[in-house]
Enzyme design. Structure first.
Site, PDB file in Angstrom:
ATOM      1  N   LYS A   1      -0.099  -1.775  -4.191  1.00 20.93           N
ATOM      2  CA  LYS A   1      -1.091  -0.716  -4.142  1.00 20.93           C
ATOM      3  C   LYS A   1      -2.171  -0.435  -5.314  1.00 20.93           C
ATOM      4  O   LYS A   1      -3.059   0.035  -5.305  1.00 20.93           O
ATOM      5  CB  LYS A   1      -0.222   0.610  -4.118  1.00 20.93           C
ATOM      6  CG  LYS A   1       0.672   0.838  -3.227  1.00 20.93           C
ATOM      7  CD  LYS A   1       0.049   0.713  -1.615  1.00 20.93           C
ATOM      8  CE  LYS A   1       1.186   0.838  -0.561  1.00 20.93           C
ATOM      9  NZ  LYS A   1       0.593   0.375   0.843  1.00 20.93           N
TER      10      LYS A   1
ATOM     11  N   GLU B   1      -0.283   7.093 -10.993  1.00 24.44           N
ATOM     12  CA  GLU B   1      -1.515   7.391 -10.374  1.00 24.44           C
ATOM     13  C   GLU B   1      -1.693   8.777 -10.716  1.00 24.44           C
ATOM     14  O   GLU B   1      -0.857   9.862 -11.064  1.00 24.44           O
ATOM     15  CB  GLU B   1      -1.429   7.350  -9.212  1.00 24.44           C
ATOM     16  CG  GLU B   1      -2.644   7.571  -8.019  1.00 24.44           C
ATOM     17  CD  GLU B   1      -2.431   7.466  -6.742  1.00 24.44           C
ATOM     18  OE1 GLU B   1      -2.671   6.183  -6.062  1.00 24.44           O
ATOM     19  OE2 GLU B   1      -1.896   8.284  -5.988  1.00 24.44           O
TER      20      GLU B   1
ATOM     21  N   HIS C   1       6.846  14.215  -0.094  1.00 26.58           N
ATOM     22  CA  HIS C   1       5.869  13.365   0.110  1.00 26.58           C
ATOM     23  C   HIS C   1       5.858  12.452   1.282  1.00 26.58           C
ATOM     24  O   HIS C   1       5.297  11.449   1.576  1.00 26.58           O
ATOM     25  CB  HIS C   1       5.610  12.300  -0.949  1.00 26.58           C
ATOM     26  CG  HIS C   1       5.709  13.130  -2.490  1.00 26.58           C
ATOM     27  ND1 HIS C   1       4.636  13.887  -2.813  1.00 26.58           N
ATOM     28  CD2 HIS C   1       6.661  12.895  -3.428  1.00 26.58           C
ATOM     29  CE1 HIS C   1       4.929  14.259  -4.158  1.00 26.58           C
ATOM     30  NE2 HIS C   1       6.043  13.843  -4.367  1.00 26.58           N
TER      31      HIS C   1
ATOM     32  N   ARG D   1      -0.080  -1.551   9.591  1.00 20.25           N
ATOM     33  CA  ARG D   1       0.729  -1.343  10.631  1.00 20.25           C
ATOM     34  C   ARG D   1       0.443  -0.252  11.397  1.00 20.25           C
ATOM     35  O   ARG D   1      -0.490   0.492  11.315  1.00 20.25           O
ATOM     36  CB  ARG D   1       2.102  -1.368  10.200  1.00 20.25           C
ATOM     37  CG  ARG D   1       2.125  -0.015   9.060  1.00 20.25           C
ATOM     38  CD  ARG D   1       3.565   0.297   8.796  1.00 20.25           C
ATOM     39  NE  ARG D   1       3.526   1.151   7.794  1.00 20.25           N
ATOM     40  CZ  ARG D   1       3.289   2.554   7.590  1.00 20.25           C
ATOM     41  NH1 ARG D   1       3.180   2.961   8.873  1.00 20.25           N
ATOM     42  NH2 ARG D   1       3.591   3.154   6.566  1.00 20.25           N
TER      43      ARG D   1
END
Lengths: 482, 160
Positions: free
Chosen positions: A110, A184, A219, A276
């Site tokens: 990420k 983040e 989430h 995907r």
């Protein structure tokens, strides 16, 4: 030419991939672990092989070779975003239905993916690989190797950071085999809007419109729809172009998703790219007429994209609800057991992607997703009405589930008005406060069923738990009703 | 005709009812109400002239009633049955809320714990769940260890 595909997955997505393979005249081979030997997907494929683990790439590729499969479809989760499966396929001369290993590797990381997108001129959410300063809190701890909310923690103050990182790291290691986490910037109450993209092996890339996925718990998405109620033609063309540019930046091949978060001012930021098929892909299929699994197979066999960007049209509105074996009123704790009654809704505009049926065992080994209920209608309003009707008609007993919770959620005025963001459920605590009131009619029905138990030889009005002997209902906490 | 008196429990409320039925027709008595009904088939019933779709699922004395899209949980009362909860405040018992794997045991026998302090961490369906102490007290007995699997309702720890 692909003649047989091994599906390296389980549950509803394995069944859904079988559907398209069957329509295309391609044979399907399933895999299953001991815990799944009686599961629906195990029986649904044309043949099935026992494996030790869904996470062992060598074993899966060996199994594909043994049963003569030309290609492997990874589904979502498990090894779908692990470059090792793609690499092992390549080495064995088996087609991996997905992007090139280097694309998966760079997007699965990420931090690396953010760097690439930043270089391509796409706005990104700020991230740190060391402890941010106090003024940067709250922050999100996220798994470098994964998504879907696994290994993710919201951290409000610096002193909670170490614990959150340790716990997220353990969860990430268990879910993705990679314990690295990063930090983040937390953007409060954002919308989560993603774009479906398709790229072929010849450098062509298109986007297939957006999906609004803002209703989340832990989430993780629970309700998705397209079009997004906030989308304007201008924003769609800006975000769509950014999504296509993101795909171009990594020479994307196959079906993928570019996820953005959109803040309250309408600014959007690249979040991550999923290399995907996405859980919520059906809403795109319902509104475009495309079959994304068919597109994946066509791209994997080397064909050029069958549609240009300007040919694609979206018609009507589609909503998906994820049906989970969990109790929303008890902090979404997962439930297990046997599905004793399974009567899904039918009728116009309804699609059911289910990994379970009557008699299915829901065990604690896997994610509690049982399946997805998807509706289509010509407007958002009509789609909401249809979803309410479908959820009201959906009977699933024996394992506690979120069907009524989903119904309450889409019945709110805020949902109706399209006022959606990732803090939606926190702002609606009333959705979790179940009334303990039981109407007289429910007492009547349960009492009449009890009469039929008296053994007077009439029709049976009640189903009994197949595993009653080894379950103790009291310990499940079922009676703490509120 | 069949006539029966039944006792149901929901939450902490006990409800007594009487049902009279003959060949699918009958009358139901609850509080001061009398409801005429007609059973149409194994999943449809007419009550006071209105139609309902229903399913009933039973697990021992625990019944789940699905009625027109709503689910209700009722217990046949007036029968024996031991009452356990997940974390029993009066005895300080901590039980597994679901089947799964014990990831961590954060305390040892003799430790003092605060109310709501995490004492055990479990993993089920790929998610971590922290089990809090139901009371402040001392760890009297630990019946689980990291790495073991636990059945739903299994006793994991006793506090005093």
């Amino acid at each position: 030419m692909i003649r047989k595909v091994l599906i390296a997955n389980r549950g509803e997505i394995a069944v859904r991939i079988c559907h398209t393979l069957r329509e295309m005249g391609i044979l399907s081979a399933g895999v299953f672990t001991e815990a799944d030997k009686n599961s629906l997907h195990t029986r649904f494929a044309d043949e099935s092989r026992h494996i030790e683990s869904y996470l062992d790439a060598d074993e899966i590729v060996r199994t594909a070779a043994e049963c003569g499969a030309d290609a492997i479809h990874p589904g979502y989760g498990f090894l779908s975003e692990n470059p090792v499966l793609a690499t092992t396929c390549e080495a064995a001369g088996i087609i991996f239905i997905g992007p090139k290993p280097e694309t998966i590797r760079s997007m699965a990381d990420k931090l690396e993916s953010k760097r690439i997108m930043q270089m391509a001129g796409i706005p990104i959410v700020p991230a740190w690989d060391s402890t941010p300063s106090e003024s940067d809190f709250p922050v999100l701890v996220k798994a470098v190797g994964g998504g879907g909310g696994k290994g993710m923690r919201l951290v409000s103050t610096p002193k909670e950071l170490n614990d959150a990182m340790a716990s997220a790291s353990r969860e990430a290691a268990a879910a993705f085999g990679d314990n690295r986490v990063f930090i983040e910037k937390y953007i409060s109450q954002p919308r989560h809007i993603e774009f479906q993209i398709l790229g072929d092996a010849h450098g062509n890339v298109i986007h297939v419109f957006e999906r609004e996925c803002s209703i989340q718990r832990r989430h993780q998405k629970i309700i998705e729809e397209t079009p997004s109620p906030v989308m304007t033609p201008e924003l769609r063309s800006k975000m769509g172009a950014a999504a296509a540019a993101a795909a171009q930046a990594v020479n994307y091949r196959g079906a993928g998703t570019v996820e953005f978060i959109v803040d309250r001012s309408g600014n959007f930021y690249f979040l991550e790219m999923n290399t995907r098929l996405q859980v919520e892909h059906p809403v795109t299929e319902m509104t475009t007429g495309l079959d994304l699994v068919r597109e994946q197979l066509s791209i994997a066999s080397g064909a050029t994209l069958q549609h240009s960007q300007s040919e694609l049209r979206q018609t009507g509105h589609s909503i998906e609800c994820r049906i989970y074996a969990e109790v929303p009123e008890e902090n979404f704790r997962p439930d297990t057991g046997i599905i004793e009654v399974f009567e899904p809704p039918v009728g116009p505009g309804i699609r059911l992607d289910s990994g379970v049926g009557a008699g299915s065992v829901v065990s604690y080994h896997f994610d509690p997703l049982l399946g997805k209920l998807i509706v289509w209608a010509d407007s958002r309003r009509a789609a909401i009405a249809r979803m309410k009707r479908a959820l009201e008609e959906y009977v699933l007993l024996g394992v506690r589930n979120n069907i009524e919770f989903l119904h309450r959620t889409i019945s709110t005025a805020d949902f109706d008005d399209g006022k959606l963001d990732t803090g939606f459920l926190e702002r609606h605590p009333e959705l979790f406060a179940l009334s303990a009131d039981v109407p007289a009619e429910a007492f009547l029905v349960v009492s009449s069923s009890d009469l039929s138990l008296a053994g007077n030889g009439r029709r049976k009005l009640v189903t009994e738990d197949s595993q009653t002997a080894d379950r103790d209902v009291w310990s499940s906490g079922s009676w703490r009703n509120s | 005709m069949i006539a029966r008196e039944l006792q149901w429990q929901t939450g902490d409320q006990q409800v007594s009812v009487r049902i009279e039925e003959s060949k699918g027709h009958g009358t139901f008595h609850i509080s001061n109400e009398r409801l005429p009904f007609r059973i149409l088939d194994s999943s449809h019933i007419e009550i006071s002239g209105r139609r309902y779709r229903f399913y009933v699922h039973r697990n021992r004395d625990a019944y789940t009633v699905w009625l027109n899209g709503r689910t209700y949980r009722l217990l046949r009362a007036g029968k024996s049955g031991s009452q356990q909860t997940l974390a029993n405040a009066s005895t300080g018992e901590i039980r597994a809320p679901m089947p799964g794997k014990i990831l961590r045991v954060d305390v040892t026998v003799g430790d003092s714990v605060a109310e709501k302090q995490t004492v055990v961490v479990m993993e089920s369906m790929k998610m971590e769940t922290s089990l809090p102490a139901p009371i402040a007290g001392r760890v009297k007995d630990i019946r689980c260890a990291a790495g073991q699997t636990a059945e739903m309702g299994q006793l994991l720890m006793i506090l005093e």
